[in-house]
Design an enzyme around this catalytic site. Structure first.
Site, PDB file in Angstrom:
ATOM      1  N   ARG A   1      75.335  34.950  63.239  1.00 39.06           N
ATOM      2  CA  ARG A   1      74.641  36.157  63.702  1.00 39.06           C
ATOM      3  C   ARG A   1      75.131  36.550  65.102  1.00 39.06           C
ATOM      4  NH1 ARG A   1      70.424  39.657  62.384  1.00 39.06           N
ATOM      5  NH2 ARG A   1      69.963  38.592  60.432  1.00 39.06           N
TER       6      ARG A   1
ATOM      7  N   GLU B   1      62.235  40.916  65.518  1.00 35.17           N
ATOM      8  CA  GLU B   1      63.180  40.353  66.479  1.00 35.17           C
ATOM      9  C   GLU B   1      63.933  41.355  67.346  1.00 35.17           C
ATOM     10  OE1 GLU B   1      65.067  38.328  63.067  1.00 35.17           O
ATOM     11  OE2 GLU B   1      65.278  36.665  64.454  1.00 35.17           O
TER      12      GLU B   1
END
Ligand code: MTE
Ligand code: HPA
Ligand code: MOS
Length: 781
Positions: free
Chosen positions: A323, A728
């Site tokens: 990520r 997030e």
């Protein structure tokens, strides 16, 4: 339930898209919400504690538990040898012992479990062990791990275009390094599991976890039984923030091992210090970069080498690093690029998920680079950011990410323009400059930073969810889904979705605890996908019930099932308005099934981990923030004066909850980048293992002037009611705080020098950067 509406209400009626209080808000405020430790204990319940390693890396020569066993209230103690099944709680790679066996790999690693009649007696006894170690050399920093080529996984890289050639051709270059610290999740409720033996190998585990199914499997493996014997239940967590995605497993397994040995209920509740010493945190990163750009500031070639502190085992470091690699671009098109990430194996806690999951660490590097470029060219960083933004469509081009996903929903150009205007960025830039000219000690700084965040688990198969919806004969509705509630409001959103589908007010719907015996094989509630996935699954279930009810209504009242409407707690069929409850009762008597399961799997996703190419994300969420700070250049103290935030939650399912998520993530991310410092001593012990030494933001750290808004947008993907994830991404918004501080520092030398500012920008770090800027400027003069 008995107030049928009129057709005129239909357009106005909605259970989604409206601000609703969190389903447990009242219970939270009244102290009546039940967390795992509040569940009444069964008679005979025992309490466990863990005995921890005192060495960062050592062979265990002997473990003497005689004094532990003789301590007051102690019933039993267990080491690795007592584990019947597999001694492992690693989520992906099996390198994560529940109890150290033969080798310890960090200070704080659990070696044994002690069980006593009370929590305090167990904790006191845990300190009485005598362990003989043979010390081995310890690797304590990611840089040292890199130098030793010591990794928990093979390093990864993503390349597009021809970096080297583009770099060599570039008229300007900037090279540098940066280090960004890790972060403790600091959930208010610590790790806890309460294991209750059931008949015939059964075990019920009440566990504070984001991932009940994973806990079920780890416990089953540790006990050497099939998964169907184990039930894991979680009504809510007092925060997870990623720290309970995989690392609740150790506690669930240890409590279950003891409970299964003793055939008595065993509770294991981590004390805060133990929690911080034992569990992993956000990965700290160290970066080296070399970037080429043109005279306008357009990036022509970008290379970054990242090494992250994985800790002693792999845990989720692979997907976290992936990520990070896939977020180095943030909102910018990088034509010729090389991104490398290596998971350094260190003799410290095994780092894990934390809100953003590597995304923030990937993106902050490019922001740092752009900040450098702007200063080198004497330009406002916002102009350089804008110049490098992704294109909005095929005609503009520049709209494919380095990993090959085409961006079809880019709103960063409009969104940042809207924020630039609403925050009066340019006017305030001039005011900041004027202030700094007349203020020798106190300096102001200002920054606008954008965010783009990919939504979906970057491991494709995890993007699935299930739900069960029951309609009872009195018309009340119960929903169970695979997601877990950690304060983020997933239950509220899923209840709204179900209510909307059945045309009910949310008060008629209740959500139950997450339970592995209800919905099987669930994914972690993570990657911000909780409401996306479980909302769709619950909608699928509710829709099936609604279709059966519509068909039955047509049987009773005539008309066309396709145009039966459900709203305002009533069913509108062929000119009749029938209370929902009345129709439900009639349907029950006619033997219509009034409950259903539902399922969802996110479409269009694919990913090749070898080439790091594909379409890993369903869509992107966007946002931007402007922060203005005041820094005292003599003490390094600073204050956030004002923050303006704009976040793209699509068609928000619940604007009240989403605003709360954005505010919370902003302040949490600000803590990461400024005050929260993890510090290990030379012997490898984490010394910042309590709030006395580890400074999370307090309410007084929130800016007095905090303007948070949602951007008016529709998800172009067919997400649940066209909403976008919110959990997030807003953690990236306080980049603006960090770069505003860097801007204030750079003003001490007329913005001629790039301040070497690492995160967290503590007062010491700020003073160090000021000193470095002043001496570099003096040297140049
Ligand atoms: N909000 C609260 N109050 N508590 C939490 O623990 N975790 C965050 C975010 N918001 C968290 C939170 C993280 S790390 C994630 S991945 C998402 O919530 C998960 O929930 P969602 O997918 O339902 O948004
Ligand atoms: N986020 C959180 N958890 C995960 C992810 C992610 O992107 N991928 C695999 N596990
Ligand atoms: Mo969140 S870090 O994906 O639990």
């Amino acid at each position: 339930m008995n107030h049928p509406g009129t057709p005129a209400l239909k357009a106005a009626w909605a259970a989604v898209g409206v601000p609703r209080a969190h389903e447990s808000a009242q219970l939270h405020v009244l102290g009546q919400a039940t967390y795992t430790d509040d569940i009444p204990e069964l008679q005979g319940t025992l309490h466990a504690a863990l005995g921890l390693s005192q060495k960062p890396h050592a062979k265990i020569l002997a473990i003497d538990l005689a004094a532990v066993l003789q301590a007051r209230g102690v019933v039993a103690a267990y080491t690795a040898q007592d584990i019947v099944g597999s001694n492992d709680c690693g989520p992906i790679i099996h390198d994560d012992p529940i109890l150290a066996s033969g080798l310890v790999q960090y200070v704080g690693q659990p070696i044994f479990i002690v069980v006593a009649d009370s929590h305090d007696n167990a904790r006191r006894a845990a300190r009485l062990a005598s362990v003989t170690y043979e010390e081995l050399p310890a690797v304590l920093t990611p840089q040292a791990a890199k130098a030793a080529h010591s990794y928990v996984l093979p390093p990864m890289q993503l390349k597009r275009g021809d970096y080297q050639a583009a770099f060599e051709r570039a008229p300007h270059v900037v090279t540098g390094e940066l280090s960004v610290g890790g972060q403790e999740q600091f959930y208010l409720e610590g790790q806890i599991s309460y294991a209750i033996p059931k008949e015939d190998q059964g075990m019920l585990v009440l566990c504070s976890t984001q991932h009940p199914s994973e806990m079920q499997h780890v416990v089953a493996h540790a006990l050497g039984v099939h998964a169907h014997n184990i039930t894991v239940e979680c009504r809510r967590m007092g925060g997870g923030f990623g720290g309970k995605e995989s690392q609740s497993a150790l506690w669930a397994a240890a409590a279950s091992i003891a409970a299964s040995k003793l055939k008595r209920p065993v509770k294991l509740r981590a004390d805060r210090d133990d929690d911080m010493l034992v569990t992993g945190k956000r990965h700290c990163f160290y970066y080296e970069y070399a970037v080429g750009y043109d005279a306008d500031g357009k990036i022509l070639a970008a290379k970054v080498d990242m090494v992250l502190r994985a800790g002693f085992s792999a845990d989720l470091s692979g997907p976290v690093a992936t990520r990070a690699v896939c977020h180095f671009d943030n909102s910018y098109y990088l034509s010729d690029v090389e991104i490398r990430a290596a998971c350094g194996k260190t003799n410290t806690q095994s780092n894990t998920a934390f809100r953003g999951f590597g995304g923030p660490q990937g993106a902050i590097a490019i922001e740092y680079i752009i900040d450098d470029i702007a200063r080198n060219l004497g330009r406002d960083a916002l102009d350089i950011r804008r110049l490098n933004f992704y294109g909005r469509n095929d005609a503009e081009g520049r709209n494919v990410t380095p990993y090959g996903q085409k961006i079809v929903d880019n709103v960063i150009v409009e969104l940042s323009a809207e924020l630039e205007a609403s925050s009066a960025y340019r006017v305030r830039r001039a005011a900041v400059d004027a202030f700094n000219r007349s203020s020798p000690v106190l300096k102001k700084g200002l920054a606008l930073t954008p965010l783009k965040f990919g939504i979906a688990f970057n491991v494709t198969h995890l993007n699935q969810a299930g739900a069960l919806v029951h309609v009872y004969v009195d018309g009340s509705v119960l929903v169970n889904h695979g997601g877990t509630e950690m304060g983020q409001g997933i239950n509220t959103k899923v209840m709204q979705v179900v209510a909307h589908e059945l045309g009910l007010d949310i008060a008629h719907v209740r959500a139950t605890a997450t339970d592995t015996s209800k919905v099987a094989n669930t994914s972690a509630t993570a990657a911000s996908t909780g409401a996306d996935l479980n909302g769709k699954a619950a909608q699928d279930a509710a829709r099936q019930i609604r279709e059966r009810l519509a068909a039955h209504a047509v049987k009773l009242y005539g008309g066309d099932a396709a145009v039966v409407d459900f709203y305002d707690n009533a069913v509108h069929v062929n000119g009749h308005v029938v209370a929902f409850t009345e129709l439900v009762q009639k349907a029950y008597l006619a033997r219509v099934q009034l409950w259903s399961d539902g399922f969802y799997a996110t479409p269009h996703l694919h990913w090749d981990p070898k080439t790091m190419n594909g379409h890993p994300f369903s869509y992107f969420a966007y946002g931007a923030a402007v922060s203005e700070v005041l820094v005292d250049t003599l003490t390094g103290e600073w204050k956030l004066l004002r923050a303006d935030v704009l976040y793209d939650a699509g068609q928000s399912l619940n604007p009240a909850i989403d605003l709360g998520q954005v505010e919370g993530a902003f302040i949490q991310g600000m803590g990461w980048l400024t005050t929260e410092q993890l510090w290990w001593n030379a012997a490898g012990k984490l010394m910042t293992h309590a709030p006395s030494t580890y400074k999370i933001p307090g309410v007084s750290d929130c800016p007095e002037d905090f303007r948070v808004r949602l951007f008016n947008n529709q998800n172009v993907e067919d997400s649940i009611h066209r909403s976008k994830a919110v959990g997030e991404p807003p953690l990236l918004l306080p980049f603006s705080v960090f770069f505003a501080i860097r801007d204030a520092i750079s003003s001490v030398a007329g913005h001629r020098v790039n301040p070497p500012l690492n995160a967290p920008a503590t007062c010491e770090e700020i003073l160090k950067a000021i000193a470095a800027v002043e001496s570099a400027d003096a040297g140049a003069a």
